[in-house]
Design an enzyme around this catalytic site. Structure first.
Site, PDB file in Angstrom:
ATOM      1  N   HIS A 167       0.862  -1.188   0.000  1.00  0.00           N
ATOM      2  CA  HIS A 167       0.000   0.000   0.000  1.00  0.00           C
ATOM      3  C   HIS A 167       0.901   1.241   0.000  1.00  0.00           C
ATOM      4  O   HIS A 167       0.935   2.008   0.958  1.00  0.00           O
ATOM      5  CB  HIS A 167      -0.899  -0.025   1.233  1.00  0.00           C
ATOM      6  CG  HIS A 167      -2.112   0.842   1.128  1.00  0.00           C
ATOM      7  ND1 HIS A 167      -2.360   1.664   0.051  1.00  0.00           N
ATOM      8  CD2 HIS A 167      -3.166   1.019   1.987  1.00  0.00           C
ATOM      9  CE1 HIS A 167      -3.492   2.309   0.241  1.00  0.00           C
ATOM     10  NE2 HIS A 167      -4.006   1.930   1.399  1.00  0.00           N
ATOM     11  N   ARG A 222      -3.386  12.088   2.362  1.00  0.00           N
ATOM     12  CA  ARG A 222      -3.577  11.209   1.209  1.00  0.00           C
ATOM     13  C   ARG A 222      -3.833  12.053  -0.041  1.00  0.00           C
ATOM     14  O   ARG A 222      -3.310  11.771  -1.119  1.00  0.00           O
ATOM     15  CB  ARG A 222      -4.762  10.265   1.451  1.00  0.00           C
ATOM     16  CG  ARG A 222      -4.539   9.224   2.517  1.00  0.00           C
ATOM     17  CD  ARG A 222      -3.710   8.056   2.018  1.00  0.00           C
ATOM     18  NE  ARG A 222      -4.399   7.298   1.000  1.00  0.00           N
ATOM     19  CZ  ARG A 222      -5.299   6.348   1.258  1.00  0.00           C
ATOM     20  NH1 ARG A 222      -5.621   6.062   2.501  1.00  0.00           N
ATOM     21  NH2 ARG A 222      -5.871   5.686   0.268  1.00  0.00           N
TER      22      ARG A 222
END
Length: 250
Positions: A76, A235
C-alpha cells in the site's frame, strides 16, 4: 483512495473516471493485457486498487501509461507516503526516526518495511505468531541493510518509538477470518499503555477505517497523540504529488 485520487486529479485540472469490473470488458472475459493496452490509448495514468499484486503487475507490464498501486494484498505504497508526510510535518523531518508497527504483518507492514529500507529509519514490528510479514519482503530488506526487526510484544516495539501505527486485524478479503484473528490478536491493541511506552512526543497513525476497541482504543484514536485526521488529509496531497511527478515525465 478513490476519493483522494479523484479530487486530486480535479484539483490539478484534470478529469477522473471510475471503472469497476462491470464498467470494462474484463467483466465480459477480456484479458488484463488487452484492457491495459486499450485504456492506455485513452487515459494519461491509471490507479488500480485491487486484491492481487499479480493483477496490478500484469496490467502495468502491458500499459503504456503510468500505473499507480492504490492498494493490493501485498503493498500500500501511497498510504505510506501520506504517513511519512504526516510524521515529517509533526517532527520537522524523518531524521533519527523509530517506528513501531503493532498488529498484522499485512500490506501496510510490508510498505513500512520498504520505507525503512529506502529511508534508513528503525522499524520494529510486533506481530502475533503466524501473522508476521512475508519473508519475501522482510528478508531481502534486512539483507540490504534495513533496520527492520521483528519483536514479540507491542511494548517492545513501542519502547521509545516516535511513531506507533497499526491497521485492522482482518484486511480486505479476510472478512471470514475475523473471529479467528480477533482471538489471535488479543493483546495487540494500541492502548494508553502502549503509547506510554513510546516517546512522550510520539504520534499515533492508522490508515483507516479503524475498528475502535480492537486494534486501537477509542482513547488513543481520539487522543492528543493521534494524527490520523491529518494523515487522512495528506492522502490527497500525496496523490497529487504522485500524479504530478508521473505526468510531468510524459
Amino acid at each position: 483512495t478513490r476519493v483522494s485520487f479523484e479530487v486530486g486529479m480535479v484539483q490539478l485540472g484534470g478529469h477522473a473516471l471510475f471503472l469497476s469490473p462491470r464498467d470494462t470488458q474484463i467483466g465480459r472475459g477480456e484479458t488484463l493485457q488487452d484492457t491495459a493496452r486499450v485504456l492506455s490509448r485513452y487515459v494519461d495514468a491509471v490507479m488500480i486498487r485491487t486484491f492481487s499484486q499479480e493483477t496490478l503487475e500484469t496490467f502495468a507490464r502491458y500499459s503504456t501509461v503510468p500505473v499507480i498501486n492504490g492498494l493490493t494484498d501485498l503493498l500500500h505504497p501511497c498510504q505510506i507516503l501520506a504517513d511519512l508526510l504526516t510524521v515529517a510535518e509533526r517532527r520537522g523531518g524523518l531524521d533519527d526516526l523509530t517506528v513501531a508497527w503493532v498488529g498484522d504483518g499485512n500490506n501496510m507492514a510490508h510498505s513500512w518495511i520498504n520505507a525503512a529500507q529506502a529511508l534508513g529509519f528503525t522499524l520494529r514490528l510486533a506481530c502475533p505468531a503466524g501473522y508476521q510479514p512475508d519473508e519475501a519482503i522482510l528478508g531481502p530488506a534486512q539483507a540490504a541493510g534495513a533496520r527492520a526487526y521483528l519483536v514479540t510484544e507491542p511494548l517492545q516495539a513501542a519502547d521509545g518509538a516516535h511513531v506507533v501505527t497499526t491497521d485492522v486485524w482482518a484486511s480486505m478479503g479476510q472478512e471470514e477470518e475475523q473471529a479467528i484473528r480477533k482471538e489471535a490478536f488479543a493483546g495487540y491493541t494500541v492502548d494508553r499503555t502502549v503509547m506510554a511506552a513510546a516517546d512522550p512526543a510520539a504520534v499515533f497513525l492508522h490508515c483507516l477505517p479503524a475498528h475502535r476497541g480492537e486494534e486501537v482504543t477509542e482513547e488513543v484514536l481520539e487522543g492528543p497523540q493521534s494524527a490520523v485526521w491529518d494523515e487522512a488529509e495528506n492522502r490527497l496531497h500525496v496523490q497529487k504529488a504522485v500524479l504530478v511527478s508521473l505526468l510531468s515525465e510524459r
